[in-house]
Design a protein around this motif. Structure first.
Motif, PDB file in Angstrom:
ATOM      1  N   MET A  94      49.864  45.269  41.134  1.00 54.35           N
ATOM      2  CA  MET A  94      50.571  45.546  42.375  1.00 54.35           C
ATOM      3  C   MET A  94      51.544  44.425  42.728  1.00 54.35           C
ATOM      4  SD  MET A  94      49.892  48.494  43.336  1.00 54.35           S
ATOM      5  CE  MET A  94      48.721  49.829  43.041  1.00 54.35           C
ATOM      6  N   ALA A  95      51.124  43.183  42.508  1.00 53.63           N
ATOM      7  CA  ALA A  95      52.028  42.058  42.766  1.00 53.63           C
ATOM      8  C   ALA A  95      53.239  42.124  41.841  1.00 53.63           C
ATOM      9  CB  ALA A  95      51.282  40.745  42.594  1.00 53.63           C
ATOM     10  N   ALA A  96      53.008  42.517  40.577  1.00 50.56           N
ATOM     11  CA  ALA A  96      54.114  42.638  39.636  1.00 50.56           C
ATOM     12  C   ALA A  96      55.092  43.719  40.084  1.00 50.56           C
ATOM     13  CB  ALA A  96      53.571  42.945  38.237  1.00 50.56           C
ATOM     14  N   LEU A  97      54.562  44.851  40.542  1.00 50.35           N
ATOM     15  CA  LEU A  97      55.425  45.949  40.963  1.00 50.35           C
ATOM     16  C   LEU A  97      56.268  45.565  42.179  1.00 50.35           C
ATOM     17  CD1 LEU A  97      55.944  48.888  40.104  1.00 50.35           C
ATOM     18  CD2 LEU A  97      54.323  49.582  41.872  1.00 50.35           C
ATOM     19  N   ASN A 100      45.192  44.342  36.094  1.00 53.36           N
ATOM     20  CA  ASN A 100      44.212  44.701  37.118  1.00 53.36           C
ATOM     21  C   ASN A 100      44.848  44.562  38.493  1.00 53.36           C
ATOM     22  OD1 ASN A 100      44.468  41.976  37.412  1.00 53.36           O
ATOM     23  ND2 ASN A 100      42.289  41.509  37.371  1.00 53.36           N
ATOM     24  N   TRP A 101      44.091  44.800  39.500  1.00 52.61           N
ATOM     25  CA  TRP A 101      44.528  44.564  40.864  1.00 52.61           C
ATOM     26  C   TRP A 101      43.467  43.732  41.568  1.00 52.61           C
ATOM     27  CZ3 TRP A 101      40.814  46.406  44.070  1.00 52.61           C
ATOM     28  CH2 TRP A 101      40.013  47.465  43.614  1.00 52.61           C
ATOM     29  N   GLU A 102      43.917  43.017  42.587  1.00 57.38           N
ATOM     30  CA  GLU A 102      43.002  42.154  43.332  1.00 57.38           C
ATOM     31  C   GLU A 102      43.271  42.331  44.814  1.00 57.38           C
ATOM     32  OE1 GLU A 102      43.812  38.238  41.998  1.00 57.38           O
ATOM     33  OE2 GLU A 102      42.927  38.514  40.001  1.00 57.38           O
ATOM     34  N   THR A 103      42.224  42.217  45.616  1.00 55.28           N
ATOM     35  CA  THR A 103      42.366  42.331  47.060  1.00 55.28           C
ATOM     36  C   THR A 103      41.201  41.631  47.741  1.00 55.28           C
ATOM     37  OG1 THR A 103      42.624  43.842  48.921  1.00 55.28           O
ATOM     38  CG2 THR A 103      41.100  44.505  47.186  1.00 55.28           C
ATOM     39  N   THR A 104      41.435  41.261  48.977  1.00 49.48           N
ATOM     40  CA  THR A 104      40.382  40.659  49.791  1.00 49.48           C
ATOM     41  C   THR A 104      39.986  41.563  50.953  1.00 49.48           C
ATOM     42  OG1 THR A 104      41.181  38.444  49.256  1.00 49.48           O
ATOM     43  CG2 THR A 104      39.744  38.640  51.182  1.00 49.48           C
ATOM     44  N   ILE A 105      40.958  42.292  51.497  1.00 47.62           N
ATOM     45  CA  ILE A 105      40.680  43.064  52.711  1.00 47.62           C
ATOM     46  C   ILE A 105      40.893  44.564  52.520  1.00 47.62           C
ATOM     47  CG2 ILE A 105      41.229  41.125  54.217  1.00 47.62           C
ATOM     48  CD1 ILE A 105      43.938  42.396  54.727  1.00 47.62           C
ATOM     49  N   LEU A 106      41.602  44.986  51.456  1.00 46.12           N
ATOM     50  CA  LEU A 106      41.901  46.405  51.294  1.00 46.12           C
ATOM     51  C   LEU A 106      40.770  47.118  50.563  1.00 46.12           C
ATOM     52  CD1 LEU A 106      45.687  46.227  50.331  1.00 46.12           C
ATOM     53  CD2 LEU A 106      44.683  46.717  52.567  1.00 46.12           C
ATOM     54  N   ASP A 107      40.611  48.399  50.872  1.00 46.97           N
ATOM     55  CA  ASP A 107      39.582  49.219  50.246  1.00 46.97           C
ATOM     56  C   ASP A 107      40.050  49.657  48.844  1.00 46.97           C
ATOM     57  OD1 ASP A 107      37.006  50.944  50.944  1.00 46.97           O
ATOM     58  OD2 ASP A 107      38.400  52.222  49.807  1.00 46.97           O
ATOM     59  N   PHE A 153      44.064  51.477  46.551  1.00 48.67           N
ATOM     60  CA  PHE A 153      44.747  51.270  45.283  1.00 48.67           C
ATOM     61  C   PHE A 153      44.694  52.530  44.424  1.00 48.67           C
ATOM     62  CE2 PHE A 153      43.794  46.960  46.631  1.00 48.67           C
ATOM     63  CZ  PHE A 153      45.008  46.326  46.408  1.00 48.67           C
ATOM     64  N   LEU A 154      43.586  53.241  44.467  1.00 42.99           N
ATOM     65  CA  LEU A 154      43.483  54.475  43.690  1.00 42.99           C
ATOM     66  C   LEU A 154      44.540  55.486  44.159  1.00 42.99           C
ATOM     67  CD1 LEU A 154      42.095  56.286  41.637  1.00 42.99           C
ATOM     68  CD2 LEU A 154      40.441  56.918  43.425  1.00 42.99           C
ATOM     69  N   GLN A 155      44.642  55.673  45.473  1.00 44.86           N
ATOM     70  CA  GLN A 155      45.620  56.618  45.987  1.00 44.86           C
ATOM     71  C   GLN A 155      47.053  56.155  45.731  1.00 44.86           C
ATOM     72  OE1 GLN A 155      44.657  57.199  50.102  1.00 44.86           O
ATOM     73  NE2 GLN A 155      42.656  58.144  49.680  1.00 44.86           N
ATOM     74  N   ALA A 156      47.302  54.822  45.850  1.00 39.92           N
ATOM     75  CA  ALA A 156      48.647  54.300  45.610  1.00 39.92           C
ATOM     76  C   ALA A 156      49.065  54.512  44.156  1.00 39.92           C
ATOM     77  CB  ALA A 156      48.713  52.818  45.980  1.00 39.92           C
ATOM     78  N   VAL A 157      48.144  54.243  43.222  1.00 41.70           N
ATOM     79  CA  VAL A 157      48.461  54.406  41.800  1.00 41.70           C
ATOM     80  C   VAL A 157      48.735  55.866  41.485  1.00 41.70           C
ATOM     81  CG1 VAL A 157      47.494  54.273  39.470  1.00 41.70           C
ATOM     82  CG2 VAL A 157      47.253  52.333  41.034  1.00 41.70           C
ATOM     83  N   GLN A 158      47.924  56.756  42.005  1.00 41.25           N
ATOM     84  CA  GLN A 158      48.129  58.169  41.726  1.00 41.25           C
ATOM     85  C   GLN A 158      49.407  58.701  42.376  1.00 41.25           C
ATOM     86  OE1 GLN A 158      44.473  59.954  43.056  1.00 41.25           O
ATOM     87  NE2 GLN A 158      43.365  59.443  41.162  1.00 41.25           N
ATOM     88  N   TRP A 159      49.690  58.266  43.579  1.00 39.33           N
ATOM     89  CA  TRP A 159      50.902  58.738  44.260  1.00 39.33           C
ATOM     90  C   TRP A 159      52.163  58.211  43.570  1.00 39.33           C
ATOM     91  CZ3 TRP A 159      54.880  56.413  47.143  1.00 39.33           C
ATOM     92  CH2 TRP A 159      55.660  57.310  47.882  1.00 39.33           C
ATOM     93  N   LEU A 160      52.169  56.904  43.235  1.00 39.49           N
ATOM     94  CA  LEU A 160      53.333  56.331  42.568  1.00 39.49           C
ATOM     95  C   LEU A 160      53.498  56.859  41.153  1.00 39.49           C
ATOM     96  CD1 LEU A 160      53.055  52.597  43.737  1.00 39.49           C
ATOM     97  CD2 LEU A 160      54.764  54.282  44.453  1.00 39.49           C
TER      98      LEU A 160
END
Length: 465
Positions: free
Chosen positions: A108-111, A211-218, A222-229
């Motif tokens: 996600m940071a790369a994108l 991979n993806w990393e997060t501290t506060i997000l569910d 990320f699953l919905q963002a990857v599928q939508w994008l």
């Protein structure tokens, strides 16, 4: 009679640019152009050519051509420098994505790093295209124009004036966002090509963990963002990671899962980055080819209409369709059965000239006609019915009298007592100097119509008949 309606030859963009720049300079104050006016009058016969040549002569004195040559010399190098800068930035972004020592890529940071600035500038360009805003400053096209003007003109040169003139020409032709888009989309297209080449080379010959990393997000976010994008890239054949790959703990997916991550990232860059810029680049080229003929000076502007009047005043008297060798009949006799009406006629006046004018008596009959045969017949019928004691015909001083005008005046003289011509300046309001009407007086004398008085002011016309 309107300047804008006359046929004009296509003015090359450099000449149009110099003409527009001279107009901008003269907005701050008139220039000493007597010599340029005489030379343009002697060398060209058409009004657009005279205006362009006058501007060229004044531009040479002001150094505009020299500044334009410097700008055209520097423009490719400035553009090349911007291309080099964005390519290096693209390579830096690609290196930051794939060049880590641990070879782990936060997808996600790369994108965001690869598409963030692109989407921001693209949105600014689209807003400038869709809304009536000023030229967007947040574009490489505007940066290219600004840097070219600064480098070519320095601190005290005329390059900033040329830049303003170019901007106004492009805006008038509805080409400004497309011209800026040519530069901006071209640079972004090249940048994405370089970034994709570096990214694909690194992913093809090195092993990375995506991979993806997060501290506060569910994780579901990320699953919905990857599928939508991934929906649009999937249309072009790019794989989208499934839920098992996206939700794998620590990004530890198998080789097939890592490959789907890599293809998803590549597809997003191609579909959301490269393809829009390539399509908009092609569209900008097409719009430039379509509308480039509109890069012309506005000959209906008040400043150019004033120039037209000055050129007409310099011209020797002439009848545009004279009949060589023809003898003019005497003027019709003054009718004896005229009434008390005053007929005021606006003849072939520009649309922006108000009629009837202020100062006309309240009991006067006002009429406005164009040059068509039907309009002239209406005027003659009205004059025949009213039999006015005085007829006032207002027309542009810069117009060229011809045999049609002569016939109309002779027919009007048969129905009115006194007849006067009121000559209007190009702005429709300011009175002409007495010398500006001498051409018409000479023409009327040569036609045997000395009975018609010529005036430069409405008050004199009303007093003198």
């Amino acid at each position: 009679m309107n300047i804008a309606s006359r046929p004009t030859a296509a003015t090359p963009p450099p000449n149009a640019l110099i003409t527009e720049a001279v107009q901008l300079i003269e907005e701050a104050g008139p220039l000493d152009d007597a010599a340029a006016m005489r030379e343009a009058m002697a060398r060209r016969t058409d009004l657009p050519g005279r205006i362009a040549l006058r501007a060229q002569l004044l531009g040479q004195r002001l150094g505009l051509q020299h500044e334009l040559a410097r700008a055209r010399q520097w423009a490719p190098w400035i553009g090349l420098g911007l291309v080099l800068a964005i390519v290096l930035a693209g390579l830096g972004l690609a290196g930051s994505v794939v060049g880590g020592a641990e070879r782990r890529i936060n997808i996600m940071a790369a994108l965001v790093s690869l598409l963030g600035l692109h989407l921001l500038t693209l949105l600014a360009w689209l807003l400038g295209l869709l809304l009536p805003l000023r030229a967007p400053r947040l574009s490489f096209g505007w940066l290219w124009m600004t840097l070219t003007a600064r480098v070519a003109g320095g601190r005290q040169g005329q390059a900033p004036v040329l830049m303003r003139a170019a901007t106004r020409l492009l805006a008038r032709a509805r080409l400004l966002p497309w011209a800026l888009g040519l530069v901006s989309h071209g640079i972004w297209t090249l940048s994405f090509l370089v970034v994709l080449a570096a990214l694909l080379f690194a992913l093809a010959f090195h092993r990375y963990t995506l991979n993806w990393e997060t501290t506060i997000l569910d994780p579901q976010f990320f699953l919905q963002a990857v599928q939508w994008l991934g929906r649009l890239p999937a249309v072009f054949g790019f794989a989208t990671p499934d839920a098992g790959v996206v939700l794998a703990p620590g990004g530890m997916a198998d080789a097939a899962g890592q490959r789907s991550w890599a293809l998803w990232l590549t597809g997003c860059i191609v579909v959301y980055g490269l393809l829009p810029r390539m399509l908009l680049l092609l569209l900008s080229v097409a719009m430039w080819q379509w509308r480039r003929r509109g890069l012309q000076p506005a000959l209906d502007a008040p400043c150019h209409r004033r120039l037209a009047a000055r050129f007409e005043a310099l011209a020797p008297r002439a009848i545009v369709d004279a009949d060589p060798g023809a003898e003019h009949p005497p003027a019709p006799a003054r009718p004896l059965d005229t009434g008390d009406a005053l007929l005021a006629v606006g003849f072939e006046l520009p649309p922006d000239v108000a009629w009837p004018p202020a100062g006309l008596p309240a009991d006067a009959r006002a009429l406005r006609i164009d040059g068509s045969a039907e309009a002239r017949r209406t005027l003659l019928d009205t004059a025949a019915q009213l039999r006015p004691r005085a007829l006032l015909l207002a027309c542009r001083a810069a117009a060229s009298p011809d045999r049609g005008t002569e016939r109309l005046l002779r027919e009007l003289l048969a129905h009115c007592g006194d007849c006067g011509l009121w000559l209007l300046a190009e702005d429709g309001g300011a009175a002409l100097p007495e010398t500006g009407v001498q051409r018409w007086r000479d023409w009327l004398r040569d036609c045997g119509l000395e009975r018609i008085a010529v005036h430069a002011r409405l008050g004199d016309a009303l007093a003198g008949g």
